[in-house]
Design a protein around this motif. Structure first.
Motif, PDB file in Angstrom:
ATOM      1  N   LEU A  72       0.833  -1.205   0.000  1.00 32.45           N
ATOM      2  CA  LEU A  72       0.000   0.000   0.000  1.00 32.45           C
ATOM      3  C   LEU A  72       0.867   1.253   0.000  1.00 32.45           C
ATOM      4  O   LEU A  72       0.649   2.190  -0.782  1.00 32.45           O
ATOM      5  CB  LEU A  72      -0.906  -0.022   1.243  1.00 32.45           C
ATOM      6  N   ALA A  73       1.906   1.253   0.868  1.00 32.22           N
ATOM      7  CA  ALA A  73       2.804   2.409   0.935  1.00 32.22           C
ATOM      8  C   ALA A  73       3.554   2.575  -0.380  1.00 32.22           C
ATOM      9  O   ALA A  73       3.708   3.690  -0.884  1.00 32.22           O
ATOM     10  CB  ALA A  73       3.779   2.243   2.091  1.00 32.22           C
ATOM     11  N   LEU A  74       4.003   1.443  -0.973  1.00 31.34           N
ATOM     12  CA  LEU A  74       4.736   1.527  -2.236  1.00 31.34           C
ATOM     13  C   LEU A  74       3.843   2.081  -3.342  1.00 31.34           C
ATOM     14  O   LEU A  74       4.293   2.868  -4.179  1.00 31.34           O
ATOM     15  CB  LEU A  74       5.268   0.149  -2.621  1.00 31.34           C
ATOM     16  N   GLY A  75       2.579   1.658  -3.325  1.00 29.55           N
ATOM     17  CA  GLY A  75       1.623   2.190  -4.298  1.00 29.55           C
ATOM     18  C   GLY A  75       1.520   3.693  -4.178  1.00 29.55           C
ATOM     19  O   GLY A  75       1.472   4.423  -5.181  1.00 29.55           O
ATOM     20  N   ALA A  76       1.520   4.197  -2.923  1.00 29.81           N
ATOM     21  CA  ALA A  76       1.464   5.639  -2.711  1.00 29.81           C
ATOM     22  C   ALA A  76       2.740   6.303  -3.207  1.00 29.81           C
ATOM     23  O   ALA A  76       2.707   7.367  -3.810  1.00 29.81           O
ATOM     24  CB  ALA A  76       1.236   5.950  -1.239  1.00 29.81           C
ATOM     25  N   PHE A  77       3.889   5.648  -2.970  1.00 30.97           N
ATOM     26  CA  PHE A  77       5.163   6.229  -3.407  1.00 30.97           C
ATOM     27  C   PHE A  77       5.275   6.254  -4.927  1.00 30.97           C
ATOM     28  O   PHE A  77       5.963   7.089  -5.495  1.00 30.97           O
ATOM     29  CB  PHE A  77       6.340   5.420  -2.849  1.00 30.97           C
ATOM     30  N   SER A  78       4.623   5.283  -5.587  1.00 29.83           N
ATOM     31  CA  SER A  78       4.811   5.150  -7.026  1.00 29.83           C
ATOM     32  C   SER A  78       4.224   6.329  -7.788  1.00 29.83           C
ATOM     33  O   SER A  78       4.655   6.634  -8.894  1.00 29.83           O
ATOM     34  CB  SER A  78       4.184   3.861  -7.533  1.00 29.83           C
ATOM     35  N   SER A  79       3.244   7.021  -7.194  1.00 30.81           N
ATOM     36  CA  SER A  79       2.764   8.233  -7.838  1.00 30.81           C
ATOM     37  C   SER A  79       3.685   9.370  -7.426  1.00 30.81           C
ATOM     38  O   SER A  79       4.351   9.283  -6.414  1.00 30.81           O
ATOM     39  CB  SER A  79       1.341   8.546  -7.391  1.00 30.81           C
ATOM     40  N   ARG A  80       3.693  10.442  -8.222  1.00 28.66           N
ATOM     41  CA  ARG A  80       4.617  11.519  -7.875  1.00 28.66           C
ATOM     42  C   ARG A  80       3.974  12.573  -7.005  1.00 28.66           C
ATOM     43  O   ARG A  80       4.551  13.619  -6.755  1.00 28.66           O
ATOM     44  CB  ARG A  80       5.138  12.169  -9.149  1.00 28.66           C
ATOM     45  N   SER A  81       2.738  12.309  -6.576  1.00 32.14           N
ATOM     46  CA  SER A  81       2.023  13.304  -5.781  1.00 32.14           C
ATOM     47  C   SER A  81       2.694  13.526  -4.428  1.00 32.14           C
ATOM     48  O   SER A  81       3.112  12.576  -3.751  1.00 32.14           O
ATOM     49  CB  SER A  81       0.594  12.819  -5.570  1.00 32.14           C
ATOM     50  N   ALA A  82       2.827  14.790  -4.037  1.00 31.69           N
ATOM     51  CA  ALA A  82       3.437  15.117  -2.749  1.00 31.69           C
ATOM     52  C   ALA A  82       2.628  14.506  -1.615  1.00 31.69           C
ATOM     53  O   ALA A  82       3.173  14.014  -0.624  1.00 31.69           O
ATOM     54  CB  ALA A  82       3.524  16.629  -2.584  1.00 31.69           C
ATOM     55  N   VAL A  84      -2.396   7.951   1.553  1.00 33.39           N
ATOM     56  CA  VAL A  84      -2.071   6.837   0.671  1.00 33.39           C
ATOM     57  C   VAL A  84      -3.120   6.612  -0.410  1.00 33.39           C
ATOM     58  O   VAL A  84      -2.807   6.087  -1.466  1.00 33.39           O
ATOM     59  CB  VAL A  84      -1.883   5.533   1.472  1.00 33.39           C
ATOM     60  N   TYR A  85      -4.352   6.985  -0.161  1.00 34.99           N
ATOM     61  CA  TYR A  85      -5.414   6.710  -1.128  1.00 34.99           C
ATOM     62  C   TYR A  85      -5.566   7.815  -2.168  1.00 34.99           C
ATOM     63  O   TYR A  85      -6.350   7.680  -3.099  1.00 34.99           O
ATOM     64  CB  TYR A  85      -6.758   6.538  -0.419  1.00 34.99           C
TER      65      TYR A  85
END
Lengths: 287, 116, 361
Positions: free
Chosen positions: A100-110, A190-191
């Motif tokens: 879940l955290a990696l999914g959040a990191f994969s986007s470039r959103s701050a 994260v979402y």
């Protein structure tokens, strides 16, 4: 054979019950705030609607991570439901959070980045407590297999059960500790970069995670009579949900450092005290 | 810096040093309809409004008082946006962006002002 | 090694009610720099309001939805000065009562908003429940929940009936114990105090330098309150009023100023009702505004609101200038925000009660 059927029944029934539990949670929250609240089945409607929406993703990696997260959480719960090893389930569920955290990191959103960092911090805060609780449960039971629990451990491990309160608060994303999904600070963290079907997947993953955590809580109570056993287990779960809603409605959100410190100090402290008491008891000193 | 501007600056500095220090309420600009503008510095001093009025030309370099009162910066930026006046070291873009109408509050000159 | 990343806060953000943009430079969730930009809500109000002085008394309410009556009171007060007339005492008292009622709605909104920003949803709901009581009250009195349109140049358009006054009094009696309850919660709640105390400190000197007004300056120990000097209503014989201020200058001090002012407003409304005497309520004006200028100030919920009007013997006004409290309070956020954590950016900005409708006009 019967074990397999029970396992299969649990696999289907428990996520549905979790949905219902979240519905109860929302109704209860609303009643505490003098509102009427949504229908009891609202979490199902929400999920249904999300799955009916257009599939849009920021990038491919994000989709993979969402799928990984939900699969891992499902596996963790399945291991638990089919009588598998609690420790295996624990680590798989942890891996689901990581995805879940990696999914959040994969986007470039701050906001995604901040949410991912905070999600990892949450994992750091509650997983040690959860691990210790599982450890103490298994040690008392003599086995880490979830279908080997047939003994009432509530009177032996009362403090370990209380130590589960912050864990439940974090996994239910409730007020003092909802920092990874803090709506007003980092816009659901994260979402934030997910939508439609993929957001629905993550929500479903969250249901499985809750199923696993509440599953651990139900292991504390057991009775010979299956009806009393089930009633007792449900009662514990309902008490926990009520407590979570109550705490949610009487506190503001804490900050990152506070959350880690408080959860670890409170959770680990209580569990270790419980452990020490048990150890003294083994040598026949108190009860 | 022209003599009038030095005078303005000195007066405002003297004003800001008074005790108790006057509080800046606003910097107002108003079109005089002849190519000059009223510039009014409004202060709250000892329970009442005290104002200092100046007349400036369209292309004067007006001294910013943002170093005396940090809050004056946004007021000056707004005047730059609305009237196109120039303040030393202050840029506009506070309320309007480059694609907005230019100097929207400037009025037509007096001769053509009968528009009732 | 530290790496600065940029986090855009707004124009659309869950913590903001209105659009403005904060560009935060962040190192490890600590804010090291902030840039603000405005103008997303600019409607050219100062131009529109100069077109017809009679319509402006309704248009000026549309500048802002949460201090609409303060805007119209400031405008009519300025126009009365310009025309050289005085509103009757009864009209001034009605204005004062309605202004305090609107301060109640505005402060309760701000308090609820700050509770919501620190994740205290339940308290947010409590504040909004009490706010709804005031909203329905002003609706019963004026016919509008947001825009009361009660003011006219020279007084008020329609008198408040005896039953109306009684209704206001009874509502205040119902409201006061509940507001006192809420105040004791805000005073005692540990999580709320932990999130707000020491956060976003604005020193007394900085508050003065940034020209802040209202609860923002009163939270920093500056007892400025235009109700002491500016608006005529509070000068009417015998309204007892003393500004509330706290010295700490943090978010909690600003919140407490609002919380105490809510209680004070209830008291001021009661005083106003007790001072009401029968009499005329409108001194009508004739003709166009003369070619002169005048100032008018009231204490809006966010602080001193000033109007400056210059007439030109026509229906049009030569120039009308609004100095809204948010114009000076919101930029002061950049002085509070340095060194704060990202989690505190929401509470800090909300603690000055940013009204972007007012800032941008």
């Amino acid at each position: 054979m019967t074990d397999a059927i029970t396992g299969l029944a649990m696999l289907i029934a428990v996520p549905l019950l979790i949905g219902l539990l979240l519905g109860i949670d929302r109704r209860l929250t609303a009643r505490m705030q003098n509102r009427v609240g949504p229908p009891l089945l609202q979490p199902f409607y929400d999920l249904w609607k999300l799955f009916g929406k257009e599939r849009r993703a920021v990038n491919q990696a994000q989709v993979s991570f969402a799928a990984a997260s939900v699969l891992l959480q499902f596996t963790a719960f399945a291991v638990f439901a089919t009588g598998g090893d609690l420790l295996v389930a624990f680590f798989v569920s942890g891996a689901g959070n990581l995805a879940l955290a990696l999914g959040a990191f994969s986007s470039r959103s701050a906001y995604g980045q901040l949410g991912g960092q905070r999600e990892l911090l949450q994992v750091l805060a509650y997983e040690p407590v959860l691990f210790l609780v599982i450890f103490i449960l298994g040690w008392q039971n003599g086995s880490f297999l979830s279908d080997a629990f047939g003994e009432n451990l509530l009177y032996l491990l009362p403090l370990a059960l209380i130590a589960m309160v912050p864990v439940v608060l974090i996994t239910m994303q409730k007020s003092p500790f909802d920092i990874a999904t803090a709506h007003q600070e980092i816009v659901s963290g994260v979402y934030v970069e997910y939508s439609g079907t993929y957001l629905g997947l993550l929500k479903l993953g969250h249901w499985f995670e809750l199923a696993f955590v509440f599953g651990i809580i139900t292991l504390f109570f057991s009775a010979d009579d299956i009806v009393i056993s089930l009633l007792g287990k449900s009662l514990i779960v309902l008490v926990f949900v009520f407590l979570a809603v109550l705490i949610d409605n009487s506190t503001a959100r804490t900050t990152r450092g506070d959350m880690v410190f408080k959860t670890l100090a409170f959770g680990l402290g209580l569990t270790i005290i419980n452990l020490v008491l048990l150890w003294i008891d083994v040598s026949g000193a108190i009860w | 810096m022209s003599a009038a501007e030095i005078d303005l600056r000195k007066k405002l500095e003297r004003m800001s040093l008074k005790s108790p220090r006057p509080r800046l309420i606003d910097v107002i600009a108003a079109d005089r309809r002849d190519g000059t503008y009223d510039l009014i510095y409004v202060f709250h001093h000892e329970g009442a409004i005290v104002d200092h009025r100046y007349v400036v030309n369209e292309d004067d370099d007006i001294t910013s008082i943002a170093d005396l009162y940090a809050g004056a910066l946004c007021m000056e930026r707004e005047i730059i946006d609305m009237y196109g006046l120039k303040f030393n070291g202050v840029t506009g873009g506070f309320l309007l962006d480059p694609s907005s109408p230019k100097n929207p509050l400037r009025q037509p000159r007096k001769e053509v002002a009968k528009d009732v | 090694m530290s790496r600065t990343s940029v986090i855009p806060f707004g124009p659309q953000h869950a913590a903001f009610l209105e659009p403005f943009h904060l560009k935060l430079q962040v190192e490890e969730e600590v804010v090291v720099g902030a840039e603000m930009s405005f103008g997303y809500n600019h409607r050219g109000m100062e131009y529109a309001m100069a077109q017809d002085f009679k319509r402006t008394q309704f248009l000026c309410e549309r500048v802002c939805g949460i201090c609409s009556f303060h805007h119209s009171s400031a405008y009519v007060q300025t126009m009365e000065r310009l025309f050289g007339i005085e509103a009757p005492e009864r009209a001034k008292l009605v204005r004062m009562i309605m202004m305090e009622a609107q301060r109640l709605t505005s402060h309760l909104l701000a308090l609820g908003h700050i509770a919501e920003t620190v994740g205290y949803e339940n308290m947010f709901m409590q504040f909004f429940r009490e706010r709804e009581e005031v909203m329905t009250l002003v609706n019963r009195i004026s016919g509008g929940r947001v825009h009361y349109s009660m003011n006219a140049i020279g007084g008020i358009r329609k008198d408040v009936t005896y039953e109306g006054l009684k209704d206001i009094g009874e509502t205040m009696d119902r409201l006061e114990p509940r507001l006192l309850d809420l105040r004791s919660i805000v005073r005692k709640d540990r999580t709320l105090r932990k999130r707000l105390i020491g956060v976003g400190v604005l020193s007394k000197e900085a508050a003065f330098d940034w020209c802040t007004v209202g609860p923002t300056s009163r939270g920093s120990g500056l007892p400025h309150d235009i109700r002491l000097t500016g608006f005529d209503g509070y000068g009417v014989n015998g309204v007892k009023f003393r500004p509330i201020y706290y010295d700490e200058g943090d978010c909690y001090a600003r919140t407490m100023v609002r919380m105490d002012e809510v209680i004070q407003s209830v008291d001021l409304i009661r005083q106003g009702i007790n001072l009401m005497r029968d009499g005329p309520f409108l001194n009508a004006v004739k003709g166009n505004p003369p070619a002169a200028d005048a100032y008018g100030r009231v204490e809006a919920p966010r602080g001193e609101l000033m109007y400056w009007v210059r007439g030109k013997n026509e229906v049009q006004l030569d120039r009308i200038k609004l100095r809204t409290p948010a114009l000076v309070n919101v930029p002061a956020v950049s002085a509070m925000i340095k060194g704060a954590r990202v989690a505190d950016v929401g509470p800090i900005t909300v603690s000055v009660d940013p009204c972007i409708c007012c800032t941008d006009r």
